[in-house]
Each structure stands twice: as C-alpha cells, then as structure tokens.
Scaffold this motif. Sequence first.
Motif, PDB file in Angstrom:
ATOM      1  N   MET A   1       0.958  -1.073  -0.173  1.00  0.00           N
ATOM      2  CA  MET A   1      -0.064  -0.149  -0.156  1.00  0.00           C
ATOM      3  C   MET A   1       1.134   1.102  -0.042  1.00  0.00           C
ATOM      4  SD  MET A   1      -2.949   1.317   2.800  1.00  0.00           S
ATOM      5  CE  MET A   1      -3.697  -0.259   2.754  1.00  0.00           C
ATOM      6  N   ASN A   2       0.489   2.017  -0.755  1.00  0.00           N
ATOM      7  CA  ASN A   2       1.470   3.478  -0.977  1.00  0.00           C
ATOM      8  C   ASN A   2       0.774   4.399   0.046  1.00  0.00           C
ATOM      9  OD1 ASN A   2      -0.669   4.890  -2.167  1.00  0.00           O
ATOM     10  ND2 ASN A   2       0.074   3.764  -4.174  1.00  0.00           N
ATOM     11  N   TYR A   3       1.666   5.466   0.177  1.00  0.00           N
ATOM     12  CA  TYR A   3       1.086   6.410   1.202  1.00  0.00           C
ATOM     13  C   TYR A   3      -0.185   7.004   0.878  1.00  0.00           C
ATOM     14  CZ  TYR A   3       2.471  10.505  -1.543  1.00  0.00           C
ATOM     15  OH  TYR A   3       2.456  11.596  -2.672  1.00  0.00           O
ATOM     16  N   ARG A   4      -0.398   7.182  -0.435  1.00  0.00           N
ATOM     17  CA  ARG A   4      -1.807   8.140  -0.729  1.00  0.00           C
ATOM     18  C   ARG A   4      -2.716   6.858  -0.564  1.00  0.00           C
ATOM     19  NH1 ARG A   4       1.264   7.761  -5.558  1.00  0.00           N
ATOM     20  NH2 ARG A   4      -0.224   6.308  -6.416  1.00  0.00           N
ATOM     21  N   GLU A   5      -2.925   5.721  -0.549  1.00  0.00           N
ATOM     22  CA  GLU A   5      -3.840   4.730  -0.206  1.00  0.00           C
ATOM     23  C   GLU A   5      -4.023   4.679   1.349  1.00  0.00           C
ATOM     24  OE1 GLU A   5      -2.467   1.201  -2.001  1.00  0.00           O
ATOM     25  OE2 GLU A   5      -3.206   1.687  -3.985  1.00  0.00           O
ATOM     26  N   LEU A   6      -2.857   4.729   1.900  1.00  0.00           N
ATOM     27  CA  LEU A   6      -2.807   4.734   3.398  1.00  0.00           C
ATOM     28  C   LEU A   6      -3.567   5.919   4.118  1.00  0.00           C
ATOM     29  CD1 LEU A   6      -2.066   3.268   5.945  1.00  0.00           C
ATOM     30  CD2 LEU A   6       0.143   4.320   5.816  1.00  0.00           C
ATOM     31  N   ILE A   7      -3.314   7.131   3.615  1.00  0.00           N
ATOM     32  CA  ILE A   7      -3.865   8.409   4.059  1.00  0.00           C
ATOM     33  C   ILE A   7      -5.355   8.404   3.750  1.00  0.00           C
ATOM     34  CG2 ILE A   7      -4.061  10.889   3.635  1.00  0.00           C
ATOM     35  CD1 ILE A   7      -0.933  11.146   2.851  1.00  0.00           C
TER      36      ILE A   7
ATOM     37  N   SER B   1     -14.039  13.913   6.505  1.00  0.00           N
ATOM     38  CA  SER B   1     -13.822  14.084   4.905  1.00  0.00           C
ATOM     39  C   SER B   1     -12.536  14.676   4.602  1.00  0.00           C
ATOM     40  CB  SER B   1     -15.099  15.053   4.659  1.00  0.00           C
ATOM     41  OG  SER B   1     -14.841  16.220   5.278  1.00  0.00           O
ATOM     42  N   GLN B   2     -12.316  14.661   3.175  1.00  0.00           N
ATOM     43  CA  GLN B   2     -11.322  15.536   2.813  1.00  0.00           C
ATOM     44  C   GLN B   2     -11.046  16.986   3.153  1.00  0.00           C
ATOM     45  OE1 GLN B   2     -11.037  15.041  -1.693  1.00  0.00           O
ATOM     46  NE2 GLN B   2      -9.542  13.299  -1.448  1.00  0.00           N
ATOM     47  N   ASN B   3     -12.451  17.584   3.152  1.00  0.00           N
ATOM     48  CA  ASN B   3     -12.413  18.828   3.551  1.00  0.00           C
ATOM     49  C   ASN B   3     -12.201  19.272   4.932  1.00  0.00           C
ATOM     50  OD1 ASN B   3     -13.335  21.620   2.683  1.00  0.00           O
ATOM     51  ND2 ASN B   3     -15.085  21.531   3.807  1.00  0.00           N
ATOM     52  N   GLN B   4     -12.684  18.127   5.816  1.00  0.00           N
ATOM     53  CA  GLN B   4     -12.441  18.371   7.248  1.00  0.00           C
ATOM     54  C   GLN B   4     -10.729  18.170   7.449  1.00  0.00           C
ATOM     55  OE1 GLN B   4     -14.992  15.081   8.513  1.00  0.00           O
ATOM     56  NE2 GLN B   4     -16.251  16.585   9.511  1.00  0.00           N
ATOM     57  N   LEU B   5     -10.164  17.509   6.691  1.00  0.00           N
ATOM     58  CA  LEU B   5      -8.681  17.065   6.714  1.00  0.00           C
ATOM     59  C   LEU B   5      -7.906  18.212   6.390  1.00  0.00           C
ATOM     60  CD1 LEU B   5      -6.235  15.251   7.867  1.00  0.00           C
ATOM     61  CD2 LEU B   5      -6.785  14.093   5.745  1.00  0.00           C
ATOM     62  N   ALA B   6      -8.431  18.630   5.123  1.00  0.00           N
ATOM     63  CA  ALA B   6      -7.714  19.971   4.685  1.00  0.00           C
ATOM     64  C   ALA B   6      -7.826  21.109   5.420  1.00  0.00           C
ATOM     65  CB  ALA B   6      -8.572  20.352   3.356  1.00  0.00           C
ATOM     66  N   LYS B   7      -8.903  21.425   6.216  1.00  0.00           N
ATOM     67  CA  LYS B   7      -9.110  22.560   7.328  1.00  0.00           C
ATOM     68  C   LYS B   7      -8.222  22.409   8.452  1.00  0.00           C
ATOM     69  CE  LYS B   7     -13.488  23.847   6.267  1.00  0.00           C
ATOM     70  NZ  LYS B   7     -15.053  24.256   6.524  1.00  0.00           N
TER      71      LYS B   7
ATOM     72  N   GLN C   1      -9.357  21.889  -0.006  1.00  0.00           N
ATOM     73  CA  GLN C   1      -9.635  20.532  -0.237  1.00  0.00           C
ATOM     74  C   GLN C   1      -9.225  20.019  -1.542  1.00  0.00           C
ATOM     75  OE1 GLN C   1     -12.264  19.556  -2.777  1.00  0.00           O
ATOM     76  NE2 GLN C   1     -11.791  17.583  -2.066  1.00  0.00           N
ATOM     77  N   PRO C   2      -9.294  20.990  -2.755  1.00  0.00           N
ATOM     78  CA  PRO C   2      -8.506  20.384  -3.856  1.00  0.00           C
ATOM     79  C   PRO C   2      -7.021  19.861  -3.796  1.00  0.00           C
ATOM     80  CG  PRO C   2      -9.834  22.304  -4.400  1.00  0.00           C
ATOM     81  CD  PRO C   2      -9.728  22.036  -2.853  1.00  0.00           C
ATOM     82  N   TYR C   3      -6.241  20.706  -3.062  1.00  0.00           N
ATOM     83  CA  TYR C   3      -4.963  19.941  -2.775  1.00  0.00           C
ATOM     84  C   TYR C   3      -4.850  18.783  -1.991  1.00  0.00           C
ATOM     85  CZ  TYR C   3       0.013  20.628  -1.158  1.00  0.00           C
ATOM     86  OH  TYR C   3       1.067  20.064  -1.199  1.00  0.00           O
ATOM     87  N   MET C   4      -5.761  18.551  -1.084  1.00  0.00           N
ATOM     88  CA  MET C   4      -5.907  17.340  -0.088  1.00  0.00           C
ATOM     89  C   MET C   4      -6.103  16.313  -1.190  1.00  0.00           C
ATOM     90  SD  MET C   4      -5.389  15.933   2.721  1.00  0.00           S
ATOM     91  CE  MET C   4      -5.026  14.332   2.213  1.00  0.00           C
ATOM     92  N   ASN C   5      -7.171  16.393  -2.190  1.00  0.00           N
ATOM     93  CA  ASN C   5      -7.477  15.515  -3.075  1.00  0.00           C
ATOM     94  C   ASN C   5      -6.318  15.166  -4.099  1.00  0.00           C
ATOM     95  OD1 ASN C   5      -9.656  13.894  -4.930  1.00  0.00           O
ATOM     96  ND2 ASN C   5      -9.177  15.354  -6.215  1.00  0.00           N
ATOM     97  N   GLN C   6      -5.795  16.198  -4.634  1.00  0.00           N
ATOM     98  CA  GLN C   6      -4.397  16.083  -5.498  1.00  0.00           C
ATOM     99  C   GLN C   6      -3.333  15.047  -4.742  1.00  0.00           C
ATOM    100  OE1 GLN C   6      -3.595  20.005  -6.155  1.00  0.00           O
ATOM    101  NE2 GLN C   6      -4.922  20.039  -8.124  1.00  0.00           N
ATOM    102  N   ILE C   7      -3.305  15.206  -3.405  1.00  0.00           N
ATOM    103  CA  ILE C   7      -2.375  14.482  -2.512  1.00  0.00           C
ATOM    104  C   ILE C   7      -2.783  13.078  -2.802  1.00  0.00           C
ATOM    105  CG2 ILE C   7      -1.540  13.945  -0.271  1.00  0.00           C
ATOM    106  CD1 ILE C   7      -1.363  16.989   0.200  1.00  0.00           C
ATOM    107  N   GLU C   8      -3.983  12.811  -2.173  1.00  0.00           N
ATOM    108  CA  GLU C   8      -4.455  11.453  -2.310  1.00  0.00           C
ATOM    109  C   GLU C   8      -4.481  10.622  -3.806  1.00  0.00           C
ATOM    110  OE1 GLU C   8      -8.433  11.152  -0.329  1.00  0.00           O
ATOM    111  OE2 GLU C   8      -7.610  11.535   1.522  1.00  0.00           O
ATOM    112  N   THR C   9      -4.707  11.680  -4.928  1.00  0.00           N
ATOM    113  CA  THR C   9      -4.830  10.879  -6.117  1.00  0.00           C
ATOM    114  C   THR C   9      -3.465  10.890  -6.591  1.00  0.00           C
ATOM    115  OG1 THR C   9      -5.171  13.006  -7.144  1.00  0.00           O
ATOM    116  CG2 THR C   9      -7.176  11.616  -6.599  1.00  0.00           C
ATOM    117  N   GLY C  10      -2.522  11.340  -5.935  1.00  0.00           N
ATOM    118  CA  GLY C  10      -1.037  11.417  -6.628  1.00  0.00           C
ATOM    119  C   GLY C  10      -0.684  12.248  -7.456  1.00  0.00           C
ATOM    120  N   SER C  11      -1.581  13.393  -7.846  1.00  0.00           N
ATOM    121  CA  SER C  11      -1.079  14.299  -8.799  1.00  0.00           C
ATOM    122  C   SER C  11      -0.133  15.253  -8.107  1.00  0.00           C
ATOM    123  CB  SER C  11      -2.235  15.141  -9.386  1.00  0.00           C
ATOM    124  OG  SER C  11      -2.989  15.644  -8.444  1.00  0.00           O
TER     125      SER C  11
END
Length: 66
Positions: free
Chosen positions: A1-7, A17-23, A29-39
């Motif tokens: 499992m890579n770090y993105r999947e683990l997060i 939620s991604q939004n809660q974690l981002a806050k 939230q878009p940056y958090m999503n980009q971290i989780e998707t690997g972009s």
Amino acid sequence: MNYRELIRKKREEKGISQNQLAKLLGISQPYMNQIETGSRNPTLPLLMKICDILEIPMFGENTQNE
C-alpha cells in the motif's frame, strides 16, 4: 500500500472528509484531493502533520527496535 492509499484509508476509517482534513491541515480541499490521487506530493512538514492527525506511524507499523 502506498502512502496515498494509506492516507485515504485512515481518513475514511476515522470518518473524516477530505474537506475536514484539509481544514485541519490549513490547505484547500482540492490540494488534499491531489495528494490522495497522486497528482501532487505533500511537503515533508505537511506529510508529518497528516500522519500526526491520522495517527499513522512515520516509519510504518512494522518498525522494530534493533
């Protein structure tokens, strides 16, 4: 499992939620999503904050003292 999947897995297990974690991290939230998707890759300080909030050991769960 890579770090993105683990997060994503740990975030979902904690019911955050991604939004809660981002806050909590002070990022968007878009940056958090980009971290989780690997972009985008998080900086080390940000990764450390993510691990702290989600209670993820920085060196993996199988670390043994030698």
